[in-house]
Design a protein around this motif. Sequence first.
Motif, PDB file in Angstrom:
ATOM      1  N   ALA A 110      12.093  20.802   2.462  1.00  0.00           N
ATOM      2  CA  ALA A 110      11.012  19.943   2.962  1.00  0.00           C
ATOM      3  C   ALA A 110      11.069  18.565   2.299  1.00  0.00           C
ATOM      4  N   ILE A 111      11.311  18.553   0.993  1.00  0.00           N
ATOM      5  CA  ILE A 111      11.385  17.262   0.287  1.00  0.00           C
ATOM      6  C   ILE A 111      12.631  16.495   0.737  1.00  0.00           C
ATOM      7  N   ASP A 112      13.747  17.198   0.879  1.00  0.00           N
ATOM      8  CA  ASP A 112      14.978  16.549   1.362  1.00  0.00           C
ATOM      9  C   ASP A 112      14.738  15.880   2.715  1.00  0.00           C
ATOM     10  N   THR A 113      14.083  16.602   3.616  1.00  0.00           N
ATOM     11  CA  THR A 113      13.809  16.057   4.944  1.00  0.00           C
ATOM     12  C   THR A 113      12.931  14.811   4.840  1.00  0.00           C
ATOM     13  N   ALA A 114      11.886  14.914   4.019  1.00  0.00           N
ATOM     14  CA  ALA A 114      10.969  13.777   3.860  1.00  0.00           C
ATOM     15  C   ALA A 114      11.727  12.539   3.382  1.00  0.00           C
ATOM     16  N   LEU A 115      12.550  12.713   2.347  1.00  0.00           N
ATOM     17  CA  LEU A 115      13.267  11.564   1.780  1.00  0.00           C
ATOM     18  C   LEU A 115      14.292  11.012   2.768  1.00  0.00           C
ATOM     19  N   ASP A 116      14.990  11.894   3.444  1.00  0.00           N
ATOM     20  CA  ASP A 116      15.999  11.439   4.411  1.00  0.00           C
ATOM     21  C   ASP A 116      15.356  10.682   5.576  1.00  0.00           C
ATOM     22  N   HIS A 117      14.086  10.975   5.851  1.00  0.00           N
ATOM     23  CA  HIS A 117      13.386  10.292   6.945  1.00  0.00           C
ATOM     24  C   HIS A 117      12.722   8.987   6.491  1.00  0.00           C
ATOM     25  N   GLY A 118      12.858   8.647   5.208  1.00  0.00           N
ATOM     26  CA  GLY A 118      12.344   7.347   4.751  1.00  0.00           C
ATOM     27  C   GLY A 118      11.150   7.421   3.825  1.00  0.00           C
ATOM     28  N   SER A 146       3.828  -4.604   2.941  1.00  0.00           N
ATOM     29  CA  SER A 146       4.813  -3.670   2.397  1.00  0.00           C
ATOM     30  C   SER A 146       4.133  -2.320   2.216  1.00  0.00           C
ATOM     31  N   ILE A 147       4.782  -1.255   2.669  1.00  0.00           N
ATOM     32  CA  ILE A 147       4.176   0.063   2.469  1.00  0.00           C
ATOM     33  C   ILE A 147       5.225   1.072   2.010  1.00  0.00           C
ATOM     34  N   ALA A 148       4.757   2.034   1.232  1.00  0.00           N
ATOM     35  CA  ALA A 148       5.541   3.204   0.878  1.00  0.00           C
ATOM     36  C   ALA A 148       4.810   4.413   1.446  1.00  0.00           C
ATOM     37  N   ILE A 149       5.559   5.438   1.806  1.00  0.00           N
ATOM     38  CA  ILE A 149       4.960   6.571   2.519  1.00  0.00           C
ATOM     39  C   ILE A 149       5.258   7.876   1.783  1.00  0.00           C
ATOM     40  N   LEU A 150       4.206   8.644   1.548  1.00  0.00           N
ATOM     41  CA  LEU A 150       4.396   9.999   1.036  1.00  0.00           C
ATOM     42  C   LEU A 150       4.263  10.971   2.204  1.00  0.00           C
ATOM     43  N   ASP A 151       5.197  11.888   2.297  1.00  0.00           N
ATOM     44  CA  ASP A 151       5.123  12.894   3.349  1.00  0.00           C
ATOM     45  C   ASP A 151       4.376  14.107   2.804  1.00  0.00           C
ATOM     46  N   ARG A 152       3.625  14.749   3.674  1.00  0.00           N
ATOM     47  CA  ARG A 152       2.800  15.874   3.229  1.00  0.00           C
ATOM     48  C   ARG A 152       3.599  17.177   3.223  1.00  0.00           C
ATOM     49  N   ILE A 153       3.318  17.976   2.216  1.00  0.00           N
ATOM     50  CA  ILE A 153       3.853  19.333   2.204  1.00  0.00           C
ATOM     51  C   ILE A 153       2.706  20.238   2.643  1.00  0.00           C
ATOM     52  N   LYS A 154       2.620  20.451   3.954  1.00  0.00           N
ATOM     53  CA  LYS A 154       1.473  21.173   4.518  1.00  0.00           C
ATOM     54  C   LYS A 154       1.930  22.472   5.163  1.00  0.00           C
ATOM     55  N   ALA A 185       0.835  -1.208   0.000  1.00  0.00           N
ATOM     56  CA  ALA A 185       0.000   0.000   0.000  1.00  0.00           C
ATOM     57  C   ALA A 185       0.863   1.248   0.000  1.00  0.00           C
ATOM     58  N   LEU A 186       0.298   2.312  -0.545  1.00  0.00           N
ATOM     59  CA  LEU A 186       0.952   3.618  -0.591  1.00  0.00           C
ATOM     60  C   LEU A 186       0.229   4.561   0.356  1.00  0.00           C
ATOM     61  N   ASP A 187       0.912   4.966   1.420  1.00  0.00           N
ATOM     62  CA  ASP A 187       0.347   5.948   2.350  1.00  0.00           C
ATOM     63  C   ASP A 187       0.394   7.319   1.699  1.00  0.00           C
ATOM     64  N   MET A 188      -0.753   8.000   1.693  1.00  0.00           N
ATOM     65  CA  MET A 188      -0.883   9.212   0.892  1.00  0.00           C
ATOM     66  C   MET A 188      -0.923  10.495   1.705  1.00  0.00           C
ATOM     67  N   ALA A 189      -0.336  10.497   2.894  1.00  0.00           N
ATOM     68  CA  ALA A 189      -0.303  11.777   3.618  1.00  0.00           C
ATOM     69  C   ALA A 189       0.763  11.855   4.693  1.00  0.00           C
ATOM     70  N   GLY A 190       1.426  10.714   5.062  1.00  0.00           N
ATOM     71  CA  GLY A 190       2.347  10.791   6.177  1.00  0.00           C
ATOM     72  C   GLY A 190       1.593  11.247   7.429  1.00  0.00           C
ATOM     73  N   PRO A 191       2.209  11.998   8.356  1.00  0.00           N
ATOM     74  CA  PRO A 191       3.630  12.362   8.369  1.00  0.00           C
ATOM     75  C   PRO A 191       4.525  11.125   8.462  1.00  0.00           C
ATOM     76  N   PHE A 199       8.857   7.810   0.508  1.00  0.00           N
ATOM     77  CA  PHE A 199       9.000   7.394  -0.886  1.00  0.00           C
ATOM     78  C   PHE A 199       8.839   8.606  -1.800  1.00  0.00           C
ATOM     79  N   GLY A 200       8.277   9.664  -1.242  1.00  0.00           N
ATOM     80  CA  GLY A 200       8.044  10.885  -2.002  1.00  0.00           C
ATOM     81  C   GLY A 200       7.180  11.817  -1.189  1.00  0.00           C
ATOM     82  N   VAL A 201       6.522  12.731  -1.886  1.00  0.00           N
ATOM     83  CA  VAL A 201       5.725  13.737  -1.182  1.00  0.00           C
ATOM     84  C   VAL A 201       4.343  13.858  -1.804  1.00  0.00           C
ATOM     85  N   LYS A 202       3.450  14.448  -1.031  1.00  0.00           N
ATOM     86  CA  LYS A 202       2.102  14.718  -1.518  1.00  0.00           C
ATOM     87  C   LYS A 202       1.699  16.119  -1.115  1.00  0.00           C
TER      88      LYS A 202
END
Length: 470
Positions: free
Chosen positions: A135-143, A109-117, A87-93, A145-148
């Motif tokens: 913000a994107i750098d932080t999201a990726l460095d924290h694990g 198995s999951i992938a996580i998108l971090d929110r740009i809020k 599954a793809l998590d569509m909001a994080g954090p 898969f991308g951002v939303k």
Amino acid sequence: MSYDLLIRNGRVLDPTHDLDMIADVGIRSGRIADVGSALPTAQADRILDATGGWVVPGLIDLHVHLSSEFNGAFAHAMLARAGVTTALDMAGPVEDVLEIATNHGAGLSIAILDRIKPGERVASSDPTAAEIRAAIDTALDHGAFGVKILGGHFPLTPPATRIVFEAANELGCWNAFHCGTTETGSNLLGLRESMTLTEGLRAHIAHINSYCRGAIRRAEDEALEAIDLLTERPELVSESYLAVINGTWGNIVNGQVESGTSRNALVQGGFEATEAGLEAAIVAGYAHVHAREGDQTVLLVGSAGVDTWRAHGTFTGMSFPVNPPSPRLMLASAKTSSGRFVVRAIATDGGGIPRNDMVASGLRLVDLGVLTPHEWVIKTAAAPAAMLGLADRGHLGEGAAADVAVLDPGSASVRTTIASGNIVMHGGVVNGKGTRILTTPRGEAAVRARGLEAQVIAEHASGLYAAVAE
Ligand SMILES: [Zn+2]
């Protein structure tokens, strides 16, 4: 020939290999070892009788919510019960979703998108390019898969939105958009605007049905326009869902209903888009408050709903019955003249939101002849696997990951869910443990530091960036 698990005598459906036959599936070391008639039972450690059932690739849901605000602690088990293995998590954090995945995993198995809020990773609705990049750098460095961008709820300005897509494309990570900016909203205007904002770029346009609720044109006309827009942009990744209810927030911030989607839903239902209007909508049974009961999320209305919403300081999930039927059917089934599905996948926007209905609603579409069984597998497993860049999932070929769901087609329910060869759910009982995180090379260390398994998908290697044939 020995097997760890032998699934016997089910109807095996695998469009990738053009399989639709009563057969056995042999699993060894977490992989599909054999598919065929009358595989030898003598050397099987465990035998699962699938007589009368469908044996399909584990479902891949490209739109779920696994965070604490959406009862993420239950979400993994809720997905396992729904036949979902990826599954793809569509909001994080991202930190919150990883924490829950560590403590409440069900073997998925999951992938996580971090929110740009605004107010979280970025300060305002009009952040600078440097702020967005950080913000994107932080999201990726924290694990992540991308951002939303949760534009329909917490919008950015159009230029800032564009900068997020540009930066994500440059980095080669996933980027998803709940349409809407400070200039539009979570409706057809937002969807139209998204075509301009993503011009020349790759993006995942979320839950297309959400922009076809009849706010701007007739709902059916909105769905036809959405189909036309996406037909012109085959490189965009998209999904739609099948449930009547949406999923949003009940948060009251500074005396206002914070989410634009919640405000829309209140107006659509004939209520004022205010705190008093939301309370009236809960009492009337139109606004459904997300609450915990046992190990699942349930929906409460009336005074019980108001009590739960107030007890959480209004910070609860909230659902409204706002999705008209025609757009859901049209978007689930529309194809281009070359036979490609216009909306690539069926997802749920579920997880902790109680609408994990790819089987429960999806097989009704098969009953109605809206989708063939193979088409349903394409939209719920094969296509989403390709989108994520997972060549060994979404099918049952020899050597594929042994992610399998055994379904009861008559009741449109899930009997058994198998992930990496392990039975993670059987008869409603969830036994799966742990979580595998799909991440980028930059996130691998952060994921492993939590003791979680990491599967790395390189920059630009997901299907979001794949070449498009037409
Ligand atoms: Zn969502």
